[in-house]
Design an enzyme around this catalytic site. Structure first.
Site, mmCIF file in Angstrom:
data_model
loop_
_atom_site.group_PDB
_atom_site.id
_atom_site.type_symbol
_atom_site.label_atom_id
_atom_site.label_comp_id
_atom_site.label_asym_id
_atom_site.label_seq_id
_atom_site.Cartn_x
_atom_site.Cartn_y
_atom_site.Cartn_z
ATOM 1 N N HIS A 133 22.123 -28.757 13.161
ATOM 2 C CA HIS A 133 22.296 -29.131 14.567
ATOM 3 C C HIS A 133 21.562 -30.419 14.933
ATOM 4 C CE1 HIS A 133 24.263 -25.299 15.392
ATOM 5 N NE2 HIS A 133 23.415 -24.815 14.503
ATOM 6 N N GLU A 185 14.399 -25.503 10.238
ATOM 7 C CA GLU A 185 15.564 -26.234 10.729
ATOM 8 C C GLU A 185 15.057 -27.479 11.463
ATOM 9 O OE1 GLU A 185 18.288 -23.742 12.954
ATOM 10 O OE2 GLU A 185 17.979 -22.078 11.587
ATOM 11 N N LYS A 235 29.682 -28.894 11.671
ATOM 12 C CA LYS A 235 29.304 -28.995 13.085
ATOM 13 C C LYS A 235 29.624 -30.395 13.607
ATOM 14 C CE LYS A 235 27.053 -24.781 12.785
ATOM 15 N NZ LYS A 235 26.029 -24.034 12.059
ATOM 16 N N HIS A 278 17.811 -19.892 10.165
ATOM 17 C CA HIS A 278 19.168 -19.339 10.153
ATOM 18 C C HIS A 278 19.315 -18.194 9.148
ATOM 19 C CE1 HIS A 278 23.611 -19.463 9.499
ATOM 20 N NE2 HIS A 278 23.623 -19.831 10.759
ATOM 21 N N SER A 299 19.189 -23.532 15.912
ATOM 22 C CA SER A 299 20.575 -23.323 16.321
ATOM 23 C C SER A 299 20.715 -22.536 17.614
ATOM 24 C CB SER A 299 21.346 -22.621 15.202
ATOM 25 O OG SER A 299 20.749 -21.384 14.883
ATOM 26 N N ASP A 333 16.983 -27.676 7.336
ATOM 27 C CA ASP A 333 18.407 -27.435 7.585
ATOM 28 C C ASP A 333 18.761 -28.241 8.837
ATOM 29 O OD1 ASP A 333 20.806 -26.406 8.607
ATOM 30 O OD2 ASP A 333 20.438 -24.406 7.788
ATOM 31 N N ASN A 341 30.547 -26.160 18.235
ATOM 32 C CA ASN A 341 29.553 -26.985 17.533
ATOM 33 C C ASN A 341 30.135 -28.314 17.063
ATOM 34 O OD1 ASN A 341 27.639 -24.909 17.767
ATOM 35 N ND2 ASN A 341 28.442 -23.915 15.931
HETATM 36 C C1 LIG Z 1 26.016 -23.047 11.149
HETATM 37 C C2 LIG Z 1 24.754 -23.083 10.375
HETATM 38 C C3 LIG Z 1 24.765 -22.945 8.983
HETATM 39 C C4 LIG Z 1 26.004 -22.610 8.234
HETATM 40 O O1 LIG Z 1 26.830 -23.715 8.093
HETATM 41 P P1 LIG Z 1 28.379 -23.494 7.788
HETATM 42 O O2 LIG Z 1 28.822 -24.791 7.231
HETATM 43 O O3 LIG Z 1 29.012 -23.135 9.081
HETATM 44 O O4 LIG Z 1 28.441 -22.376 6.789
HETATM 45 C C5 LIG Z 1 23.579 -23.078 8.323
HETATM 46 N N1 LIG Z 1 22.435 -23.320 8.970
HETATM 47 C C6 LIG Z 1 22.377 -23.453 10.302
HETATM 48 C C7 LIG Z 1 21.082 -23.730 10.968
HETATM 49 C C8 LIG Z 1 23.539 -23.325 11.050
HETATM 50 O O5 LIG Z 1 23.490 -23.402 12.372
#
Ligand SMILES: *Cc1c(COP(=O)(O)O)cnc(C)c1O
Length: 390
Positions: free
Chosen positions: A222, A190, A247, A146, A194, A219, A60
């Site tokens: 990505h 999101e 990421k 997520h 993801s 969120d 990522n």
């Molecule tokens: C990876 C991810 C998270 C968590 O983030 P980290 O910093 O790795 O804990 C939260 N939400 C989504 C959509 C993700 O893909």
């Protein structure tokens, strides 16, 4: 003397050992047992796994910033100046001087008044949601949100209702029916999903939020750094912009960008902000340098999307909407076989299985980064074409 004697291992508890062995055997039988594979990443692209050099399409680190020279240098400088750890929670003595700079940049880049940085994206979601929502409130959440959004919603003790993925109509019907009986309401989704790589209908959800006096939180794990600014107009309609530094930013940490009052409330109420140690100074400095690289390198943000589109074009798939392209194969076993077939050709594409994705939708999740060579992307497209279900 006595204390130099090797200590005896603690005796195993028989029922505990049996419990663990049986659970593992059940996972194994369903092809759902997971194992940690040692993977050495030299950059976001070249990795070594099981002694074998491979080209990774499973990281990522979309902009390959985890190994960017300026990012690494910033981490080293912070290490020398402030040490390896924060020493305490941010609200105690862990709020080292690097945080203000990072939060200022995040707020500026996300066009909000303020930002607060958490230990990780996971910690951000399980902290923000219960800080804003409680008993008597309503959370309306995309079913494919997520795991940490679902966890945050549960911790909030609010009424939680899931809507079918990206289905604004059903979300609207849920709000029309249930919103009036609840005090406050949060809509969670999101920006880019993801495991599916598709995007949320942000503008539509923002209109729903306005119509029902609900608060929209997205969120952006990505989306940030992956989509070019020209494709993100609707993002300004979101008052609660959550995301991760783990990421495209290439480091570690999570954040909320919002108004000053909301950020201060979250800092006062989010348990995963209050009761945990601040990030190590090198991580904060590295994230800050990575944001500079994103801001100051023309065309960097958006490059992963271009690679993904080259892939979908050559593989004969629908055009990618983000840096993530799913190839859904169904049974877990099939996804594992496909992953092994690609590994034999030097591509690391990890199979994603339930419960990370819904039952019978095990898949290859192919992630593109700015650093992938076009020739490798094209070779992968040909290899995937050969294993696609007809
Ligand atoms: C990876 C991810 C998270 C968590 O983030 P980290 O910093 O790795 O804990 C939260 N939400 C989504 C959509 C993700 O893909």
């Amino acid at each position: 003397m006595n204390q130099h004697r090797p200590r005896q291992a603690s005796p195993p508890a028989e029922s505990l050992e049996r419990f663990a062995a049986e659970k593992l055997a059940a996972l194994e039988a369903q092809h759902l047992r997971r194992r940690l594979e040692e993977t050495a990443r030299a950059d976001g692209v070249q990795v070594v796994r099981g002694g074998r050099p491979m080209i990774s399409f499973s990281c990522n680190d979309y902009l390959n910033l985890s190994n960017h020279p300026a990012v690494v240098a910033a981490a080293k400088a912070a290490l020398d100046k402030y040490g390896a750890g924060a020493g305490a929670s941010r609200l105690v003595t862990g709020n080292h001087p690097l945080y203000a700079e990072l939060e200022g940049k995040l707020a500026r880049m996300k066009r909000t008044e303020a930002a607060c940085v958490f230990g990780s994206g996971y910690l951000a979601n399980i902290g923000i949601v219960p800080a804003l929502m409680g008993e008597g409130d309503l959370i309306v959440l995309d079913e494919l949100g997520h795991a940490c959004m679902h966890a945050g919603a549960r911790l909030a003790r609010a009424t939680v209702m899931l809507f079918p993925h990206n289905d604004i109509e059903t979300a609207g019907a849920l709000l029309a029916e249930h919103r009036p009986r609840h005090r406050h309401c949060l809509i969670l989704t999101e920006t880019v999903f993801s495991m599916d790589g598709d995007r949320a209908p942000i503008a539509g959800l923002a209109r729903l939020a306005a119509a029902h006096d609900a608060w929209l939180m997205t969120d952006d794990a990505h989306g940030f750094g992956v989509l070019p600014a020209s494709e993100r107009d609707d993002y300004d309609m979101v008052p609660l912009k959550m995301g991760t530094l783990s990421k495209a930013v290439g480091v570690y940490g999570g954040y909320l960008c919002a108004s000053r009052a909301v950020v201060e409330l979250v800092e006062n109420r989010a348990r995963s902000f209050i009761y945990t140690t601040g990030l190590p100074p090198p991580a904060v400095a590295a994230a800050s340098a990575a944001l500079d690289a994103i801001e100051n390198t023309p065309g960097l943000a958006g490059a992963p999307l271009a690679k993904a589109r080259l892939f979908t074009d050559r593989a004969g798939l629908a055009p990618a909407q983000s840096s993530v392209v799913p190839v859904v194969l169904g049974a877990a076993e099939r996804a594992l076989e496909a992953s092994r077939a690609l590994a034999d050709q030097g591509f690391l594409v990890v199979a994603i299985r339930p419960p990370t994705v819904p039952e019978n939708t095990a898949r290859l999740r192919i992630a593109f980064s700015a650093g992938h060579e076009d020739a490798d992307v094209i070779r992968l497209a040909e290899a995937v074409r050969a294993i696609l279900p007809n």
